[in-house]
Design a protein around this motif. Sequence first.
Motif, mmCIF file in Angstrom:
data_model
loop_
_atom_site.group_PDB
_atom_site.id
_atom_site.type_symbol
_atom_site.label_atom_id
_atom_site.label_comp_id
_atom_site.label_asym_id
_atom_site.label_seq_id
_atom_site.Cartn_x
_atom_site.Cartn_y
_atom_site.Cartn_z
ATOM 1 N N ASP A 71 64.674 6.316 53.598
ATOM 2 C CA ASP A 71 64.298 7.669 53.171
ATOM 3 C C ASP A 71 64.669 8.688 54.248
ATOM 4 O O ASP A 71 64.423 8.484 55.438
ATOM 5 C CB ASP A 71 62.786 7.709 52.911
ATOM 6 C CG ASP A 71 62.385 8.947 52.118
ATOM 7 O OD1 ASP A 71 62.791 10.051 52.507
ATOM 8 O OD2 ASP A 71 61.640 8.797 51.129
ATOM 9 N N ASN B 12 65.019 11.822 59.742
ATOM 10 C CA ASN B 12 64.841 13.042 60.523
ATOM 11 C C ASN B 12 63.971 12.793 61.745
ATOM 12 O O ASN B 12 64.292 13.225 62.860
ATOM 13 C CB ASN B 12 64.219 14.132 59.634
ATOM 14 C CG ASN B 12 64.204 15.482 60.319
ATOM 15 O OD1 ASN B 12 63.256 15.811 61.015
ATOM 16 N ND2 ASN B 12 65.271 16.264 60.133
ATOM 17 N N PHE C 223 55.174 7.141 57.468
ATOM 18 C CA PHE C 223 55.505 8.455 58.034
ATOM 19 C C PHE C 223 54.629 8.751 59.252
ATOM 20 O O PHE C 223 55.117 9.224 60.288
ATOM 21 C CB PHE C 223 55.308 9.523 56.960
ATOM 22 C CG PHE C 223 55.712 10.903 57.377
ATOM 23 C CD1 PHE C 223 57.048 11.262 57.469
ATOM 24 C CD2 PHE C 223 54.754 11.864 57.687
ATOM 25 C CE1 PHE C 223 57.428 12.543 57.849
ATOM 26 C CE2 PHE C 223 55.127 13.147 58.066
ATOM 27 C CZ PHE C 223 56.463 13.485 58.148
ATOM 28 N N LYS D 222 63.376 11.433 55.103
ATOM 29 C CA LYS D 222 62.271 11.986 55.906
ATOM 30 C C LYS D 222 61.997 11.120 57.132
ATOM 31 O O LYS D 222 61.568 11.621 58.175
ATOM 32 C CB LYS D 222 61.006 12.150 55.071
ATOM 33 C CG LYS D 222 60.317 10.893 54.608
ATOM 34 C CD LYS D 222 59.007 11.236 53.894
ATOM 35 C CE LYS D 222 58.267 10.013 53.398
ATOM 36 N NZ LYS D 222 58.889 9.437 52.187
ATOM 37 N N TYR D 223 62.277 9.810 57.037
ATOM 38 C CA TYR D 223 62.160 8.939 58.202
ATOM 39 C C TYR D 223 63.341 9.143 59.148
ATOM 40 O O TYR D 223 63.186 9.135 60.367
ATOM 41 C CB TYR D 223 62.088 7.469 57.784
ATOM 42 C CG TYR D 223 60.953 7.142 56.849
ATOM 43 C CD1 TYR D 223 59.691 7.702 57.012
ATOM 44 C CD2 TYR D 223 61.126 6.254 55.785
ATOM 45 C CE1 TYR D 223 58.642 7.397 56.155
ATOM 46 C CE2 TYR D 223 60.091 5.941 54.921
ATOM 47 C CZ TYR D 223 58.856 6.512 55.105
ATOM 48 O OH TYR D 223 57.829 6.211 54.252
#
Length: 491
Positions: A115, A120, A191, A117-118
């Motif tokens: 993903d 980043n 997250f 978001k990970y």
Amino acid sequence: MSALKSLFKQTFIYGLATVLPRMLSFLLVPLYTTQGVLSSVAEYGKVSVIFSYFVLFNVILAYGMETAFFRFFNKETDKDRVVGTATISLFISSFAFFILALLFQDQIAVFIQIDVKYINLVIWILLLDALVIIPFAWFRAMAQPMRYAIIKILNVAINLGLNLFFLLALKDLAVNNSVFDTIYQPNFEVFYIFIANLVSSAVTLLLVLSFYVKLKYSFDARLWKTMIRYAFPILIAGVAFSINETFDRILLDRLLPPDIAETEIGMYSACYKIALFMTLFSTAYRLGIEPFFFSHANTKNPQKNYAKILEFFVAFGSVILLSVVVFADVLKPYIVRSEAYWEAMWVVPIILLANFCLGIYHNLSVWYKITDRTKFGAYISIIGAIITLAINIIFIKTYSYKASAIATLVAYAIMMVLSYYFGKKYYPIPYNLKKIGLYLCLSVGMSVLSFYYFRENYIFGISMLIVFLGIVLFSEKNELKQILNKNKIVK
């Protein structure tokens, strides 16, 4: 104080800097494997895969400059020039990576199937970690182990504290407090784990900023080219090492059926952590001996000290191997909390022995670092990586993580043998092979009997351990007395 006693003192402090933080982070394993913290074994498998990429990219971003720094810091008369050149090189390369990675983070996420978001968060963490490489190397080179230790311990303490807050306390606070309810989001556990890593890395950089303030920013292009030539084989060896160390999780993720891959990885990674005791010992020893190897390379007859260092390493490592194997089933409920992970306990002795062979290899590697033949380190590591990849690719679909564990052992054992063979040719060191072989064979044999034939028979296991300890103490009694009496072992 003898050279060896000085080594043991520094190794103890560096060991403290490594063991205590690792033991703090070690608490994350029972946290992650406690039922209800992460949603499933597969979630822990997902975390393990992402950390495997961490290992690979940390090596790439360091590109062997840390080892090159030690070599040229001890070799060159102008120390400031070495420090400045290495620091500026890593600073520029780290930010170049950071900008490119942010620009292409979506494509990276698709390629490695993680993903975005990970991705980043991982990019930011990698940048922060790269910027502290030379400051930490400078602390070691300047014999400041306490400063090194305190910052390392704080890093993992913050990481641990935030993990506990995000995964345990935040959930409870959200139930009774609307403010925390807006922060806590279900299914965001992975997250939160990386947020904790990001904050701890940022604090670590802040703690070493004084290094950058006091640094004399001098860059020598000629010296940099020489350092890069020295460092490049270290980079190749490091990439190969990261393949040996963690790439099996990535291959398991790619080669096993999607419905079971992350679960298998989760079980394997959790039980792999029980072998951490050997990793801690090997890492602490390596941190102590690497500056020692370079600083004593030009002393009279350093080979005798190097030989004795390996003998002590094998003696202590053999005791650790047998001890952990005998008490593996006692340790497992405290380290890997859920029984859902215990199916992979079979790999524990294999991984312990593999890391023991790796530790011996690091001790043997002195010959190519001292003689500036670092290309041999690259060759040997590449051979190990090829073996790791071949065994995993051929056997994972049939034997799953068991193939990965055996591949790690075979790769490190062959690397150990190859390093000894070439070292004997280019930089002969008078290793006591009879004593080293005795310790290694006895500890391995006793471990196999204890775990695979007399598992959880503690009368047998403890008896084997006592016998082995007696053999080691009897064999090393004279050297131990000399160390305790502050006499030189090598005169």
